[in-house]
Design a protein around this motif. Structure first.
Motif, mmCIF file in Angstrom:
data_model
loop_
_atom_site.group_PDB
_atom_site.id
_atom_site.type_symbol
_atom_site.label_atom_id
_atom_site.label_comp_id
_atom_site.label_asym_id
_atom_site.label_seq_id
_atom_site.Cartn_x
_atom_site.Cartn_y
_atom_site.Cartn_z
ATOM 1 N N ALA B 167 -152.855 -25.935 9.765
ATOM 2 C CA ALA B 167 -153.711 -24.748 9.658
ATOM 3 C C ALA B 167 -155.129 -25.072 10.124
ATOM 4 C CB ALA B 167 -153.723 -24.240 8.223
ATOM 5 N N LEU B 168 -155.635 -26.234 9.717
ATOM 6 C CA LEU B 168 -156.982 -26.649 10.107
ATOM 7 C C LEU B 168 -157.070 -26.811 11.629
ATOM 8 C CD1 LEU B 168 -159.811 -27.672 9.125
ATOM 9 C CD2 LEU B 168 -158.842 -29.979 9.261
ATOM 10 N N ALA B 169 -156.068 -27.468 12.202
ATOM 11 C CA ALA B 169 -156.063 -27.693 13.657
ATOM 12 C C ALA B 169 -156.002 -26.347 14.402
ATOM 13 C CB ALA B 169 -154.886 -28.575 14.058
ATOM 14 N N LEU B 170 -155.199 -25.428 13.871
ATOM 15 C CA LEU B 170 -155.105 -24.108 14.505
ATOM 16 C C LEU B 170 -156.428 -23.362 14.393
ATOM 17 C CD1 LEU B 170 -151.561 -22.882 13.397
ATOM 18 C CD2 LEU B 170 -152.270 -23.595 15.682
ATOM 19 N N LEU B 171 -157.070 -23.489 13.216
ATOM 20 C CA LEU B 171 -158.350 -22.810 13.012
ATOM 21 C C LEU B 171 -159.395 -23.333 13.992
ATOM 22 C CD1 LEU B 171 -160.096 -20.870 11.265
ATOM 23 C CD2 LEU B 171 -160.681 -22.869 9.877
ATOM 24 N N ILE B 172 -159.456 -24.669 14.135
ATOM 25 C CA ILE B 172 -160.426 -25.267 15.066
ATOM 26 C C ILE B 172 -160.130 -24.802 16.492
ATOM 27 C CG2 ILE B 172 -161.147 -27.449 16.123
ATOM 28 C CD1 ILE B 172 -160.877 -28.724 13.334
ATOM 29 N N THR B 173 -158.844 -24.808 16.851
ATOM 30 C CA THR B 173 -158.463 -24.345 18.194
ATOM 31 C C THR B 173 -158.905 -22.901 18.408
ATOM 32 O OG1 THR B 173 -156.496 -25.740 18.033
ATOM 33 C CG2 THR B 173 -156.529 -24.133 19.807
#
Lengths: 299, 331
Positions: B167-173
């Motif tokens: 979720a964090l990686a998707l949010l940053i992306t």
């Protein structure tokens, strides 16, 4: 939008007056040069593509760079803008030495170029192409981008982009992919995008190539407009009518060197220029040149 | 045929360890390849660097697991710099060649006899994740059963952290690609000279994308190491990279949620076909029962290959992709 429909814009008159007393010789010094090039040389293997001893570009004028195919015009452009590195030579832009400077830093200093094969980013929308041009965007740095600190600046950037798009009659296309534009519209977009960077000097590589006649006139007016807004324009062009129509000064290159300079009408009567374009043996029988080819081949 | 068992395997696979690991790896590749156009064929190396960092720090140096995490991230950043500095100024294909070679070099170093003391050779390293499980809020007897499959408390904690990282990686992306930063890298993907001519430092952007994608790869490495309680050089073969690519293309490259959808579908189908074929052999289904279990395991990898080919031919933009963006390539 300043009225620039006639060739005799105020800046045009100024440029013509300033250049009137400049001697018509290759490498002639200009009263107020923005770009001074010295001994720039670039060879590819055994072929010397560019070997320019000295050339100066007048500030605030439209200068055309012409010459037959293979004269080294585009290579010269690439060298000046940092897209290629010369073997030797230096050049000063607004007093700053650009030799060895990467292309993006040259652009940041205000010398912006366009390309012979238009580089509109076709998978991005027209407005995104424009926004990309804006300088010093905080949101282009990674951390501020993640933190979303760019929103207010984006509004200003978009406003400026929309103004330019309106001027270049592309506003209706702002949400379309740039790839859906015609060749001429792409040229317009590329020029408008270049203006997003607030350049002081605009380098146009064959701005008329692939543009349909209906748009040619509009494109010409936009180039004249750049001069009226105080920018310096250097452009490569093949179409002599275009050159005659918009340029204040013409520099002719052949085989990598500058062979002539002067106002358009004078340059086009120059013996060296005619020779460069039509060949030196056009008054002799064709067999004579045939012999010289075989001689070259046997070497 | 036990259909409920097949279904249970598909569900647990869709949201299980592999889905998390390859989802993270694919999110990294999405930044690099999907948005910036960098062909990083060495994502397995970034995963290895992450996984081995936590393992070696605990097993060899006796430090805390949590020291291994920043070390893994720093190592991934250094690896990205090492690969990027010589290659990012060159044409895109060079990065592909260098990264695939570097990934193999790193794997061979990890499994080499010379460094067996440090990395454990082909046996790898085990039992290093206690520090991770110590923070688990779940009681020891916590368990979720999905049909016949049971997820224990340790798995539950691993999945929780894993999906939070996804979720964090998707949010940053998502935050990045909608920003001016994202605009610049998308411009680079299409024509870097155009972007350069507008005064953008193309090299720096490519490097940032490579580093960020590599760090996501390292996160994938952490999760695979924790989940298996084991790091082994052969987990980080080139296959791992191409599984991540398959997932990205399936879900849709240059779409924020492409890797997420891709990883869920990929693992459900991939493990689903496996149990289906095995069940089919046991049940004596026609044609399928001509194979034995080993052959079935190979067949499903072939099916993945076939699936990717069909996808590239009939839907190259993946499930979430935008056909218009691809069709515009030709003038």
């Amino acid at each position: 939008m300043p009225d620039s429909t006639s060739t005799s814009g105020t800046r045009h008159d100024e440029a013509v007056r300033a250049l009137a007393s400049v001697p018509r010789v290759p490498g002639a010094p200009k009263p107020d040069p923005i770009l001074v090039v010295d001994g720039v040389k670039r060879s590819f293997g055994g072929l010397t593509a560019v070997d320019v001893q000295h050339v100066e570009i007048q500030r605030g004028a439209i200068t055309a760079l012409v010459g037959p195919n293979g004269a080294g015009k585009t290579t010269f452009f690439n060298l000046l803008t940092g897209f290629d590195t010369p073997d030797t030579g230096q050049w000063l832009f607004d007093g700053k030495d650009l030799a060895g400077m990467p292309a993006y830093k040259v652009a940041r200093l205000g010398m912006i170029r366009t390309f012979q094969l238009t580089k509109a980013l076709s998978k991005m929308t027209v407005i995104d192409n424009m926004r990309l041009g804006a300088k010093n965007q905080i949101g282009e740095r990674m951390i501020p981008a993640i933190l979303g600190l760019w929103k207010s600046q984006e509004v200003a950037v978009t406003e400026k982009a929309d103004e330019l798009l309106a001027r270049f009659k592309l506003f209706e296309k702002r949400a379309d992919f740039a790839g859906s534009l015609s060749g001429g519209q792409r040229k317009l977009l590329e020029m408008a995008r270049a203006l997003m960077t607030d350049p002081t000097m605009v380098m146009l590589d064959e701005p008329m190539a692939g543009v349909n006649p209906a748009l040619t006139q509009s494109l010409l007016e936009h180039i004249k407009d750049l001069r009226e807004q105080g920018m310096t324009v250097l452009f490569v062009e093949h179409d002599m009518d275009v050159v005659r129509d918009i340029s204040d000064w013409v520099i002719v290159m052949a085989q990598g060197s500058v062979i002539a300079e002067g106002p358009p009408d004078e340059v086009m009567r120059d013996e060296a220029v005619i020779t460069a374009y039509l060949g030196g043996h056009h008054d002799k029988a064709l067999t004579a040149s045939g012999v010289s080819y075989t001689e070259e081949a046997s070497q | 045929m036990d259909w409920s068992y097949i279904l249970a395997v598909m569900v647990t696979s869709a949201f299980g360890l592999q889905a998390i690991v390859f989802g993270l790896a694919a999110i990294g590749i999405n930044i690099q390849f999907g948005y910036t156009g960098l062909l990083n064929f060495g994502q397995a190396a970034f995963m290895a660097v992450g996984g081995y960092s936590v393992a070696v720090v605990v097993v060899e140096f006796g430090w805390s697991f949590w020291v291994g995490v920043p070390i893994g991230i720093i190592a991934a950043i250094l690896l990205a710099l090492l690969l990027g500095i010589p290659t990012l100024r060159l044409r895109a294909d060079y990065l592909a060649i260098v990264t695939i070679a570097a990934a193999e070099i790193i794997r061979l170093i990890l499994r080499s006899v010379t460094f067996k003391e440090l990395f454990g050779g082909s046996d790898g390293r085990q039992a290093f994740a206690d520090g991770f499980f110590a923070l688990s809020p779940y009681p020891d007897d916590a368990a979720i059963s999905i049909g016949p499959a049971v997820i224990n408390d340790q798995q539950l904690w691993t999945y929780t952290v894993g999906w939070l990282l996804v979720a964090l990686a998707l949010l940053i992306t998502w935050l990045l690609v909608r920003s001016p930063w994202g605009r610049v890298v998308k411009g680079i993907r299409e024509d870097e000279d155009a972007v350069r001519s507008l005064g953008k430092n193309v090299f720096a952007y490519k490097m940032q994308a490579l580093v960020l994608g590599g760090v996501f790869g390292a996160l994938a490495g952490f999760i695979t190491a924790i989940g298996a309680q084991n790091v082994n050089p052969d987990v980080f073969k080139t296959d791992a990279t191409f599984f991540a690519y398959a997932i990205l293309i399936l879900g849709g490259a240059a779409r924020v949620f492409g890797p997420l959808l891709g990883t869920i579908i990929f693992w459900a189908v991939f493990q689903g076909t496996d149990v289906f074929l095995r069940e089919g052999i046991d049940a004596g289904l026609p044609i399928i029962s001509l194979m034995d279990g080993t052959q079935a395991a190979v067949l499903r990898v072939m099916l993945v290959g076939l699936g990717i080919m069909l996808l590239m031919i009939y839907r190259p933009q993946g499930i979430l992709g935008d056909r218009r963006e691809l069709a515009l390539d030709a003038r």
